[in-house]
Write a protein that holds these residues in place. Sequence first.
Motif, PDB file in Angstrom:
ATOM      1  N   ASP A 224       0.814  -1.214   0.000  1.00  0.00           N
ATOM      2  CA  ASP A 224       0.000   0.000   0.000  1.00  0.00           C
ATOM      3  C   ASP A 224       0.848   1.264   0.000  1.00  0.00           C
ATOM      4  O   ASP A 224       0.328   2.355  -0.254  1.00  0.00           O
ATOM      5  N   TYR A 225       2.127   1.162   0.314  1.00  0.00           N
ATOM      6  CA  TYR A 225       3.008   2.332   0.340  1.00  0.00           C
ATOM      7  C   TYR A 225       3.511   2.709  -1.053  1.00  0.00           C
ATOM      8  O   TYR A 225       4.195   3.721  -1.198  1.00  0.00           O
ATOM      9  N   ILE A 226       3.183   1.910  -2.051  1.00  0.00           N
ATOM     10  CA  ILE A 226       3.636   2.172  -3.420  1.00  0.00           C
ATOM     11  C   ILE A 226       2.562   2.948  -4.158  1.00  0.00           C
ATOM     12  O   ILE A 226       1.387   2.563  -4.139  1.00  0.00           O
ATOM     13  N   LYS A 227       2.951   4.053  -4.785  1.00  0.00           N
ATOM     14  CA  LYS A 227       2.062   4.848  -5.600  1.00  0.00           C
ATOM     15  C   LYS A 227       2.623   4.904  -7.012  1.00  0.00           C
ATOM     16  O   LYS A 227       3.725   5.423  -7.238  1.00  0.00           O
ATOM     17  N   ASN A 228       1.824   4.323  -7.940  1.00  0.00           N
ATOM     18  CA  ASN A 228       2.251   4.288  -9.349  1.00  0.00           C
ATOM     19  C   ASN A 228       3.622   3.636  -9.502  1.00  0.00           C
ATOM     20  O   ASN A 228       4.498   4.141 -10.215  1.00  0.00           O
ATOM     21  N   ASN A 229       3.811   2.528  -8.771  1.00  0.00           N
ATOM     22  CA  ASN A 229       5.047   1.730  -8.821  1.00  0.00           C
ATOM     23  C   ASN A 229       6.256   2.453  -8.241  1.00  0.00           C
ATOM     24  O   ASN A 229       7.390   1.980  -8.418  1.00  0.00           O
ATOM     25  N   VAL A 230       6.067   3.570  -7.560  1.00  0.00           N
ATOM     26  CA  VAL A 230       7.181   4.371  -7.053  1.00  0.00           C
ATOM     27  C   VAL A 230       7.080   4.431  -5.533  1.00  0.00           C
ATOM     28  O   VAL A 230       5.997   4.686  -4.972  1.00  0.00           O
ATOM     29  N   TYR A 231       8.221   4.216  -4.888  1.00  0.00           N
ATOM     30  CA  TYR A 231       8.329   4.364  -3.437  1.00  0.00           C
ATOM     31  C   TYR A 231       9.240   5.553  -3.144  1.00  0.00           C
ATOM     32  O   TYR A 231      10.333   5.662  -3.713  1.00  0.00           O
ATOM     33  N   GLU A 232       8.786   6.462  -2.261  1.00  0.00           N
ATOM     34  CA  GLU A 232       9.537   7.673  -1.951  1.00  0.00           C
ATOM     35  C   GLU A 232      10.024   7.651  -0.511  1.00  0.00           C
ATOM     36  O   GLU A 232       9.281   7.261   0.404  1.00  0.00           O
ATOM     37  N   ALA A 233      11.263   8.084  -0.338  1.00  0.00           N
ATOM     38  CA  ALA A 233      11.850   8.245   0.992  1.00  0.00           C
ATOM     39  C   ALA A 233      12.646   9.541   1.009  1.00  0.00           C
ATOM     40  O   ALA A 233      13.270   9.920   0.000  1.00  0.00           O
ATOM     41  N   THR A 234      12.634  10.231   2.140  1.00  0.00           N
ATOM     42  CA  THR A 234      13.313  11.515   2.287  1.00  0.00           C
ATOM     43  C   THR A 234      14.441  11.373   3.293  1.00  0.00           C
ATOM     44  O   THR A 234      14.255  10.775   4.364  1.00  0.00           O
ATOM     45  N   PHE A 235      15.605  11.949   2.954  1.00  0.00           N
ATOM     46  CA  PHE A 235      16.793  11.847   3.798  1.00  0.00           C
ATOM     47  C   PHE A 235      17.290  13.248   4.145  1.00  0.00           C
ATOM     48  O   PHE A 235      17.047  14.217   3.404  1.00  0.00           O
ATOM     49  N   THR A 248      17.594  18.597   2.694  1.00  0.00           N
ATOM     50  CA  THR A 248      16.863  17.361   2.485  1.00  0.00           C
ATOM     51  C   THR A 248      16.931  16.948   1.028  1.00  0.00           C
ATOM     52  O   THR A 248      17.076  17.785   0.130  1.00  0.00           O
ATOM     53  N   GLY A 249      16.811  15.647   0.829  1.00  0.00           N
ATOM     54  CA  GLY A 249      16.782  15.088  -0.517  1.00  0.00           C
ATOM     55  C   GLY A 249      15.797  13.940  -0.579  1.00  0.00           C
ATOM     56  O   GLY A 249      15.622  13.193   0.392  1.00  0.00           O
ATOM     57  N   THR A 250      15.125  13.779  -1.700  1.00  0.00           N
ATOM     58  CA  THR A 250      14.109  12.744  -1.890  1.00  0.00           C
ATOM     59  C   THR A 250      14.629  11.703  -2.862  1.00  0.00           C
ATOM     60  O   THR A 250      15.103  12.041  -3.957  1.00  0.00           O
ATOM     61  N   LEU A 251      14.530  10.446  -2.434  1.00  0.00           N
ATOM     62  CA  LEU A 251      14.926   9.306  -3.268  1.00  0.00           C
ATOM     63  C   LEU A 251      13.666   8.606  -3.733  1.00  0.00           C
ATOM     64  O   LEU A 251      12.808   8.233  -2.923  1.00  0.00           O
ATOM     65  N   GLN A 252      13.524   8.424  -5.017  1.00  0.00           N
ATOM     66  CA  GLN A 252      12.399   7.724  -5.624  1.00  0.00           C
ATOM     67  C   GLN A 252      12.882   6.403  -6.204  1.00  0.00           C
ATOM     68  O   GLN A 252      13.840   6.377  -6.978  1.00  0.00           O
ATOM     69  N   ILE A 253      12.199   5.338  -5.789  1.00  0.00           N
ATOM     70  CA  ILE A 253      12.565   3.988  -6.239  1.00  0.00           C
ATOM     71  C   ILE A 253      11.422   3.464  -7.091  1.00  0.00           C
ATOM     72  O   ILE A 253      10.301   3.271  -6.584  1.00  0.00           O
ATOM     73  N   TYR A 254      11.699   3.249  -8.353  1.00  0.00           N
ATOM     74  CA  TYR A 254      10.710   2.659  -9.250  1.00  0.00           C
ATOM     75  C   TYR A 254      10.897   1.154  -9.233  1.00  0.00           C
ATOM     76  O   TYR A 254      11.964   0.638  -9.616  1.00  0.00           O
ATOM     77  N   LEU A 255       9.866   0.443  -8.776  1.00  0.00           N
ATOM     78  CA  LEU A 255       9.950  -1.003  -8.627  1.00  0.00           C
ATOM     79  C   LEU A 255       9.387  -1.684  -9.866  1.00  0.00           C
ATOM     80  O   LEU A 255       8.238  -1.433 -10.278  1.00  0.00           O
ATOM     81  N   ILE A 256      10.212  -2.518 -10.445  1.00  0.00           N
ATOM     82  CA  ILE A 256       9.807  -3.297 -11.613  1.00  0.00           C
ATOM     83  C   ILE A 256       9.132  -4.577 -11.122  1.00  0.00           C
ATOM     84  O   ILE A 256       9.653  -5.275 -10.247  1.00  0.00           O
ATOM     85  N   ASP A 257       7.967  -4.854 -11.671  1.00  0.00           N
ATOM     86  CA  ASP A 257       7.175  -6.001 -11.211  1.00  0.00           C
ATOM     87  C   ASP A 257       7.817  -7.313 -11.639  1.00  0.00           C
ATOM     88  O   ASP A 257       8.347  -7.435 -12.749  1.00  0.00           O
ATOM     89  N   ILE A 258       7.766  -8.276 -10.706  1.00  0.00           N
ATOM     90  CA  ILE A 258       8.137  -9.655 -11.007  1.00  0.00           C
ATOM     91  C   ILE A 258       6.930 -10.526 -10.685  1.00  0.00           C
ATOM     92  O   ILE A 258       6.021 -10.109  -9.949  1.00  0.00           O
ATOM     93  N   ASN A 259       6.894 -11.728 -11.218  1.00  0.00           N
ATOM     94  CA  ASN A 259       5.750 -12.611 -11.019  1.00  0.00           C
ATOM     95  C   ASN A 259       5.885 -13.300  -9.656  1.00  0.00           C
ATOM     96  O   ASN A 259       6.401 -14.415  -9.554  1.00  0.00           O
ATOM     97  N   ASP A 260       5.422 -12.626  -8.625  1.00  0.00           N
ATOM     98  CA  ASP A 260       5.532 -13.164  -7.273  1.00  0.00           C
ATOM     99  C   ASP A 260       4.177 -13.360  -6.607  1.00  0.00           C
ATOM    100  O   ASP A 260       4.111 -13.616  -5.393  1.00  0.00           O
TER     101      ASP A 260
END
Length: 566
Positions: A224-235, A248-260
Amino acid sequence: QKVQQYIVIVQATDMEGNLNYGLSNTATAIITVTDVNDNPPEFTTSTVKQPQKGVRTSVVITRDLTGVRAGWQQELGGMGLPTTTCTHSHFSFCQPKGPREKIQHFAAAVDYEMNRAFMLTVMVSNQAPLASGIQMSFQSTAGVTISVTDVNEAPYFPTNHKLIRLEEGVPTGTVLTTFSAVDPDRFMQQAVRYSKLSDPANWLNINATNGQITTAAVLDRESDYIKNNVYEATFLAADNGIPPASGTGTLQIYLIDINDNAPELLPKEAQICEKPNLNVINITAADADIDPNVGPFVFELPSVPSAVRKNWTITRLNGDYAQLSLRIMYLEAGVYDVPIIVTDSGNPPLYNTSVIKVKVCPCDENGDCTTIGAVAAAGLGTGAIIAILICIIILLTMVLLFVVWMKRREKERHTKQLLIDPEDDVRDNILKYDEEGGGEEDQDYDLSQLQQPETMDHVLNKTPGVRRVDERPIGAEPQYPIRPVIPHPGDIGDFINEGLRAADNDPTAPPYDSLLVFDYEGSGSTAGSVSSLNSSSSGDQDYDYLNDWGPRFKKLADMYGGGEED
């Protein structure tokens, strides 16, 4: 510019000015000098130094150019309003609104690490031309030196927001990237420390020294923390300057789907007629993954148990839907668990065996389950229904008998309570005892009222009909029978009965001196008097005959007969 007005007093005297014989009078003449633009502006100071802290954005800098004198201060008519220009691209000016010209703001950002000082050439001139005949320059120039002072600037992330791409499901401890910040203060020896400011799922860790990002948990694209396949964290990056600064800086992680995620069968429950060709069940599947790890799906029946493929069949409609129907001509009404294997199109494909609960029931001509059919579809035959009804009747009978028994028991208990005083019935009761009160201080009683009086005066003088129960009454004593000298055996019973009757009617007999639990109300009581219960007998009783009755009556003889004491 020196004198703006002259005041002249003129005196006129006749008689050729003879003060002794002539008459005189005076008048005042006011001469105002009108200003013309005959002075160009000029700087009295050719070089001005202005310290300024280093900044990265446009700010206002005020610096009085006190040397702008001629064009403003001398030309009072307004014709000498000066115009200021600057030859440096970092600064700009506004037109003067007062007696002093000001450098207003930076036209571009300044940085101590790039430029520690700025040299400006400022030129000022009159807006109006000089008056005719003035042979002077119409403008003046001055040099302005602005020195930049170094201040502690916040670290910044060169790439903000930073986007990285990786597949979901990477194991814990995997290094993702290095998200480091830059400290613009090159001439200050400062250390930058990193920390997390926002990590909603707590999936990431950052090295406090170098900013290396690693995984603290498995990254799941279906979270549920993923929005449009992107996870955001701020450092946060903070230095140790005085005062400390942070960025501050924002890191965006785009998660590629696997068949899990294996597909799930839908719906979970359905209903069908007990005969084929009347209706079918449309089935589909839901998969949490995205394309290409979803459909088209493959629906099939398992080979074990064999009754599944014997009774049921699946017809494929398209890549996402299929139909489940009966293979045989008739199937008894009831609820059946039908397992179906659903396989997706991922690489590698995943499958899941889901169970759909199918209610088989008799149907009408429209293919709808009848009421009786719905009951039968619940898995209950005629015998089971009859058994359930019998159990319900037995249960109701037991409840009725229990209610009757409780009422009867309550009635018996009520009857026993009428026969037995509740205070005397100690069965399963809590006995109540008298309370002792609050202690000795509450027992302030006159115990003399409970003592045997020594004289009878107070009794003789008392109002008739009022008597204490612990006082010996005054009156005639009853005559007890005298035992014959030679008793006859048949007279013993009569003697005892007659003595008992006389003792019962004797008010002077004990226990008149016993301590009774009644309060003495005093005179004037509204209660009736019991003094009328005196015995009608008179005379003293002789108990000497008790000495003749033997050793068993010796004690009584000593007490009443006046016998000798041991």
